[in-house]
Each structure stands twice: as structure tokens, then as C-alpha cells.
Design a protein around this motif. Structure first.
Motif, PDB file in Angstrom:
ATOM      1  N   GLU A 126       0.894  -1.201   0.002  1.00  0.00           N
ATOM      2  CA  GLU A 126       0.052   0.144  -0.018  1.00  0.00           C
ATOM      3  C   GLU A 126       1.025   1.190  -0.106  1.00  0.00           C
ATOM      4  N   VAL A 127       2.204   1.176   0.740  1.00  0.00           N
ATOM      5  CA  VAL A 127       2.772   2.232   0.771  1.00  0.00           C
ATOM      6  C   VAL A 127       4.234   2.071   0.780  1.00  0.00           C
ATOM      7  N   TYR A 128       5.019   2.838   0.159  1.00  0.00           N
ATOM      8  CA  TYR A 128       6.565   2.437   0.017  1.00  0.00           C
ATOM      9  C   TYR A 128       7.371   3.855   0.809  1.00  0.00           C
ATOM     10  N   ILE A 129       8.237   3.781   1.351  1.00  0.00           N
ATOM     11  CA  ILE A 129       9.159   4.810   1.938  1.00  0.00           C
ATOM     12  C   ILE A 129      10.463   4.799   1.805  1.00  0.00           C
ATOM     13  N   ARG A 130      10.941   5.723   1.020  1.00  0.00           N
ATOM     14  CA  ARG A 130      12.369   5.856   0.708  1.00  0.00           C
ATOM     15  C   ARG A 130      13.280   7.135   1.111  1.00  0.00           C
ATOM     16  N   SER A 131      14.328   6.764   1.502  1.00  0.00           N
ATOM     17  CA  SER A 131      14.940   8.052   2.361  1.00  0.00           C
ATOM     18  C   SER A 131      16.374   8.137   1.591  1.00  0.00           C
ATOM     19  N   THR A 132      17.045   9.193   1.621  1.00  0.00           N
ATOM     20  CA  THR A 132      18.547   9.374   1.413  1.00  0.00           C
ATOM     21  C   THR A 132      19.398   8.711   2.697  1.00  0.00           C
ATOM     22  N   THR A 137      17.473  12.148   7.869  1.00  0.00           N
ATOM     23  CA  THR A 137      16.458  11.764   6.933  1.00  0.00           C
ATOM     24  C   THR A 137      15.883  10.519   7.261  1.00  0.00           C
ATOM     25  N   LEU A 138      16.733   9.462   7.691  1.00  0.00           N
ATOM     26  CA  LEU A 138      16.245   8.015   8.006  1.00  0.00           C
ATOM     27  C   LEU A 138      15.311   8.138   9.202  1.00  0.00           C
ATOM     28  N   ALA A 139      15.943   8.926  10.215  1.00  0.00           N
ATOM     29  CA  ALA A 139      15.253   9.088  11.522  1.00  0.00           C
ATOM     30  C   ALA A 139      14.145   9.876  11.384  1.00  0.00           C
ATOM     31  N   SER A 140      13.849  10.837  10.326  1.00  0.00           N
ATOM     32  CA  SER A 140      12.899  11.380  10.295  1.00  0.00           C
ATOM     33  C   SER A 140      11.681  10.509   9.573  1.00  0.00           C
ATOM     34  N   ALA A 141      11.985   9.760   8.665  1.00  0.00           N
ATOM     35  CA  ALA A 141      11.024   8.980   8.028  1.00  0.00           C
ATOM     36  C   ALA A 141      10.607   7.993   9.167  1.00  0.00           C
ATOM     37  N   MET A 142      11.366   7.256  10.092  1.00  0.00           N
ATOM     38  CA  MET A 142      10.796   6.577  11.063  1.00  0.00           C
ATOM     39  C   MET A 142       9.759   7.460  12.074  1.00  0.00           C
ATOM     40  N   SER A 143      10.117   8.556  12.319  1.00  0.00           N
ATOM     41  CA  SER A 143       9.469   9.471  13.189  1.00  0.00           C
ATOM     42  C   SER A 143       8.040   9.766  12.542  1.00  0.00           C
ATOM     43  N   ASN A 144       8.082   9.916  11.245  1.00  0.00           N
ATOM     44  CA  ASN A 144       6.910  10.231  10.544  1.00  0.00           C
ATOM     45  C   ASN A 144       6.057   8.763  10.498  1.00  0.00           C
ATOM     46  N   LEU A 145       6.445   7.988  10.257  1.00  0.00           N
ATOM     47  CA  LEU A 145       5.622   6.728  10.290  1.00  0.00           C
ATOM     48  C   LEU A 145       4.923   6.449  11.544  1.00  0.00           C
ATOM     49  N   ALA A 146       5.730   6.660  12.539  1.00  0.00           N
ATOM     50  CA  ALA A 146       5.289   6.531  14.082  1.00  0.00           C
ATOM     51  C   ALA A 146       3.702   7.446  13.915  1.00  0.00           C
ATOM     52  N   GLY A 147       3.675   8.492  13.501  1.00  0.00           N
ATOM     53  CA  GLY A 147       2.330   9.096  13.462  1.00  0.00           C
ATOM     54  C   GLY A 147       1.398   8.658  12.367  1.00  0.00           C
ATOM     55  N   LEU A 148       2.070   8.014  11.234  1.00  0.00           N
ATOM     56  CA  LEU A 148       1.334   7.767  10.105  1.00  0.00           C
ATOM     57  C   LEU A 148       0.621   6.330  10.296  1.00  0.00           C
ATOM     58  N   TYR A 149       1.319   5.583  11.003  1.00  0.00           N
ATOM     59  CA  TYR A 149       0.901   4.168  11.258  1.00  0.00           C
ATOM     60  C   TYR A 149       1.021   3.523  12.838  1.00  0.00           C
ATOM     61  N   PRO A 150       0.201   4.195  13.671  1.00  0.00           N
ATOM     62  CA  PRO A 150       0.427   3.659  15.204  1.00  0.00           C
ATOM     63  C   PRO A 150      -0.146   2.378  15.304  1.00  0.00           C
ATOM     64  N   PRO A 151       0.267   1.411  15.791  1.00  0.00           N
ATOM     65  CA  PRO A 151      -0.192   0.021  15.790  1.00  0.00           C
ATOM     66  C   PRO A 151      -1.541  -0.070  16.149  1.00  0.00           C
ATOM     67  N   GLN A 164       5.488   0.670  16.100  1.00  0.00           N
ATOM     68  CA  GLN A 164       5.683  -0.495  15.313  1.00  0.00           C
ATOM     69  C   GLN A 164       6.842  -0.233  14.084  1.00  0.00           C
ATOM     70  N   PRO A 165       7.624  -1.026  13.949  1.00  0.00           N
ATOM     71  CA  PRO A 165       8.717  -0.902  12.922  1.00  0.00           C
ATOM     72  C   PRO A 165       8.153  -1.292  11.480  1.00  0.00           C
ATOM     73  N   ILE A 166       8.663  -0.203  10.612  1.00  0.00           N
ATOM     74  CA  ILE A 166       8.065  -0.288   9.094  1.00  0.00           C
ATOM     75  C   ILE A 166       9.383  -0.076   8.618  1.00  0.00           C
ATOM     76  N   PRO A 167       9.445  -0.553   7.085  1.00  0.00           N
ATOM     77  CA  PRO A 167      10.651  -0.582   6.661  1.00  0.00           C
ATOM     78  C   PRO A 167      10.727   0.776   5.944  1.00  0.00           C
ATOM     79  N   VAL A 168      12.106   1.135   5.845  1.00  0.00           N
ATOM     80  CA  VAL A 168      12.334   2.554   5.120  1.00  0.00           C
ATOM     81  C   VAL A 168      13.584   1.959   4.277  1.00  0.00           C
ATOM     82  N   HIS A 169      13.413   2.110   3.129  1.00  0.00           N
ATOM     83  CA  HIS A 169      14.479   1.831   2.037  1.00  0.00           C
ATOM     84  C   HIS A 169      15.418   2.878   1.679  1.00  0.00           C
ATOM     85  N   THR A 170      16.685   2.446   1.381  1.00  0.00           N
ATOM     86  CA  THR A 170      17.539   3.732   0.942  1.00  0.00           C
ATOM     87  C   THR A 170      18.805   3.070   0.052  1.00  0.00           C
ATOM     88  N   ILE A 171      19.441   3.867  -0.593  1.00  0.00           N
ATOM     89  CA  ILE A 171      20.784   3.298  -1.236  1.00  0.00           C
ATOM     90  C   ILE A 171      21.952   4.181  -0.955  1.00  0.00           C
TER      91      ILE A 171
END
Length: 448
Positions: A126-132, A137-151, A164-171
């Protein structure tokens, strides 16, 4: 004895069609040249419609691009009284607790906005998260997901932790051409050097030389570019934000109109020409538009509804500037660009772009020559000049030199227009001179 009779020289007839044709041609070319120059130098405007504008149509997909939250200075200057690590809550350039809270709140806001696209429970389809590949930026994405998807329900794995842990992708940044924009590109480096060495930028350097010299003298660091001033401005901003008393010498230039202008303007340098925009941020915009196209025709797999990018102020500014929507205001913490795809009553896809910077609600932006609800096909057409066909091939310096030389295309058009006008004026003067000389040759005649 024959006496030559004086005959008055003939004056060219300015009512003749040939003269009118030259004059008309002259005016048309001058007008065209000036219009072309004007159109190229007017790309820095941003039209904001406001947050209350009602868009019709069904929302089916959204791209979200945001800047990280509050952070510490990346690199203090040598004479900085606050350069010791113990003065700061976290390491240099790291996300602070304030930044975590900022993104947690943004995540909750995104949940409300895209509740029709997202289920309450997380799904990788349903959703995909990519970070630099940067800590903040990785920590921001994880903090953002805590508000977006509370378990909720079965997602609660620890009753004491509402997270809850949600994958954040990066290269790695060295190969990231889309989001970080740091993959090597010789053609971009060349185009950038041409711009920075252009007469326009040399004039800017001369204008702000006093500031370069002043900051160099007191900071202990060489400051000789607009971007170096922007970095100093950012350090002052964060230290002032954290109530760290600035040195007296710094207070004389911060905050000031010149430093603020430079800080805002510097964010446009990375995509200053269309060629630079194509090579720097074109891959990201192309990726988003093609994903829109796949979603519209039902071929997106997995069939996701939201795609999130966690990045930097430079990323946000580069995207806006490439889209001709940057308003010369530095993107603040959690600044957010929303690309939304809707279907009209005939199931035709159209694109809308919102920008949420310092305001509570995002502003609806007007896409140049299209408006706030731009058909997807026309969006591709409008931004065709910044969508690379083969980025790797275009980044080769030889290809760039054969096809582009954009020190400043706007200035080039002005110069070209001036040359054309000057040549036409000279040809017109020569035409009059030639006619006068021709008629004067027969000004005197022998009479029988």
C-alpha cells in the motif's frame, strides 16, 4: 557653351513596399527576441492558489516529498563559540527530539489527509518509503511513520510501546541519482561550473564581496561563494534558534537582508538552468510521473497508493525550481511537497501539486501553462525538457558539449536579440545610404 543644369537629388520614397517590408521584419524580430528572453528569465515565479481551493475528482495516488526535521549544525566554523559537542543534545547534523516530534506530527497530518488511500494497518503493498542514506532523513522517516501508522489490533507487539517497525528503504548516496542526486555526472558538473563562472554570477560575487571578506575574517573559514554564505547563515540560524548567543561580529550581519537573500537564492543554484535541472533532479521527477502513468492505466505493481520520500531542503528546492514553482523562500524543517493524482468524471488522470512549508495547510500551486489541475499527458509535455531519456548517457561530458552550452540561456537570448536588432538597424542605414548615393550619381545631367 553648354551650361550644366542643376537637378535636385531624388529622395528615396519611404512609402514604397520594400521599406515597409524591412521595417516590419525589423520590428517582428526584435519583439520575438525580447519575448523569448523574457519567457526564459521568468521561471522563478510561484503561483499559490491557497489551501481552500476545492479540487474535483477522485484521489487515487500521492507522492510525498519532505525535508527532515530539526537538527544540530552540520559543521561549526573554526571561531564558533559553540563548536564543542557538549553544547548540543546530539551529534553534528543529527535529528533532535524536536525534529522527531515535528515529523511525528506531520505523520499524523498525512494520516488525516490520505485516510482515503491508506488502511489503518500497514501493508507493504500500500505504501513505500524511501530515504536518502543520511541519519537525519532516515530518523525523520521513522518518526513520521510513528504518526502515520500507530499500531492497532494485531500490530501491537508490545503494549508498553505505541510504535511498530516499518521498513524505510535507501541506497548509498554515491549511486543515488534520484533522491540524493549525488551520483557522478560530468555533464552536470560542467554545466554548473559554466553558470558559476558566468558574468551574472561574477556580478553577484562582486556585489557580496564585502560579505565574503567579512565572514572570512571573523569566522576563520574561507567564504567566497554564495553557497558558503548560505551555510554560515544556516549555522547562525540554528544557534539563534537554540538561544546560543552569537558573537558581536555575527550580529552585525545576521539576520540581514543580504544574508537572507543569499540563503534563499542559493537553493536555486543547483537547478539554475533547464539542463542542470534535467541532470540533477530530472530522474526523480521522471520516476514520479511514470509511476503516475502506471497507476492511471492500472499497471502499477504492487498497486500502491502512497509513495514517500524523506530528503533535504535542497531536494525540495530543486524539485520546486525544476517545476518552475520555487518562490525563493528556503524550505523549512518538514517542508513538504505533495504530488496528487486524481481522475475526473471521465476517468481522465490529472495532476495537482501542493506545498506545505511554514503554514499549517498546504498551498495549491499552479503548474505553468496548465493550472491547478493539469492533465497527466500535458504534465509530461510541459516538463519534457527536464525528463532525461538516458541519464547515464546524457551525463557524459562529450554528449553535453555537443548539445548544450548553458551558461545563462536568458542572457544569451538577450544578447542574441540585441545582435539581431543591431544588424537590422545597420542594414537599414546602409539601405538608405545606398539609395541616396545611387540617386546622387544622377543628380546632375548635361542638357543639349
Amino acid at each position: 557653351m553648354q551650361i550644366p543644369a542643376l537637378i535636385m537629388p531624388k529622395i528615396p520614397n519611404f512609402n514604397k513596399p520594400m521599406w515597409l517590408l524591412h521595417t516590419l521584419f525589423f520590428l517582428i524580430l526584435c519583439r520575438a527576441a525580447l519575448t523569448l528572453a523574457k519567457s526564459d528569465t521568468s521561471n522563478q515565479s510561484q503561483q499559490q492558489i491557497g489551501s481552500n481551493y476545492a479540487l474535483k475528482g477522485k484521489l487515487i495516488f500521492a507522492h510525498v516529498l519532505y525535508r527532515h526535521g530539526d537538527r544540530t549544525p552540520i559543521e561549526p566554523y573554526p571561531t564558533d563559540p559553540w563548536k564543542k559537542r557538549e553544547y548540543w543534545p546530539v551529534g553534528w547534523g543529527e535529528l533532535t527530539n524536536i525534529g522527531k516530534q515535528q515529523h511525528y506530527e506531520l505523520g499524523k497530518w498525512l494520516r488525516r489527509r490520505y485516510d482515503s488511500l491508506l488502511n489503518l494497518t500497514y501493508s507493504e503493498d500500500e505504501v513505500y518509503i524511501r530515504s536518502t542514506d543520511v541519519d537525519r532523513t532516515l530518523a525523520s522517516a521513522m518518526s513520521n511513520l510513528a504518526g502515520l501508522y500507530p499500531p492497532v489490533g494485531n500490530e501491537v507487539w508490545n503494549k508498553d510501546i505505541a510504535w511498530q517497525p516499518i521498513p524505510v528503504h535507501t541506497i548509498p548516496e554515491r549511486i543515488d541519482k534520484e533522491l540524493a542526486g549525488k551520483a557522478p555526472c560530468a555533464a552536470y558538473d560542467y554545466a554548473r561550473s559554466v553558470v558559476l563562472n558566468s558574468s551574472e554570477f561574477q556580478k553577484l560575487n562582486q556585489r557580496f564581496q564585502y560579505l565574503y571578506d567579512y565572514l572570512t575574517k571573523y569566522s576563520g573559514r574561507k567564504v567566497d561563494t554564495l553557497e558558503a554564505v548560505q551555510r554560515m547563515n544556516n549555522t547562525f540560524f540554528i544557534e539563534a534558534l537554540y538561544n546560543r548567543t552569537l558573537p558581536d561580529w555575527a550580529k552585525k550581519v545576521y539576520p540581514s537582508a543580504d544574508m537572507t537573500y543569499i540563503a534563499d537564492f542559493a537553493f536555486s543554484i543547483g537547478t539554475y538552468t533547464r539542463r542542470m535541472a534535467r541532470l540533477k533532479i530530472g530522474p526523480l521527477i521522471k520516476e514520479m510521473l511514470h509511476r503516475f502513468a502506471d497507476k492511471a492505466r492500472g499497471s502499477l505493481k504492487p498497486n500502491r497508493s502512497v509513495w514517500i520520500y524523506s530528503a533535504h531542503d535542497t531536494t525540495v528546492a530543486n524539485v520546486l525550481n525544476a517545476l518552475k514553482l520555487y518562490n525563493l523562500k528556503s524550505p523549512g524543517y518538514t517542508a513538504c511537497v505533495l504530488f496528487e493524482l486524481r481522475l475526473d468524471e471521465n476517468n481522465h488522470p490529472f495532476v495537482s501539486i501542493f506545498y506545505k512549508n511554514t503554514s499549517a495547510e498546504p498551498a495549491l500551486l499552479s503548474i505553468p501553462d496548465c493550472g491547478v489541475a493539469c492533465p497527466l499527458a500535458k504534465t509530461f509535455e510541459i516538463y519534457k525538457d527536464i525528463l532525461p531519456v538516458n541519464w547515464e548517457q546524457e551525463c557524459k561530458l562529450s554528449t553535453m558539449m555537443m548539445t548544450y552550452d548553458e551558461a545563462n540561456i536568458g542572457m544569451a537570448m538577450v544578447i542574441l536579440g540585441s545582435i539581431i536588432c543591431a544588424m537590422l538597424v545597420l542594414s537599414y542605414i546602409f539601405l538608405i545610404y545606398y539609395r541616396r548615393r545611387r540617386y546622387s550619381t544622377y543628380a546632375y545631367a548635361q542638357m543639349a
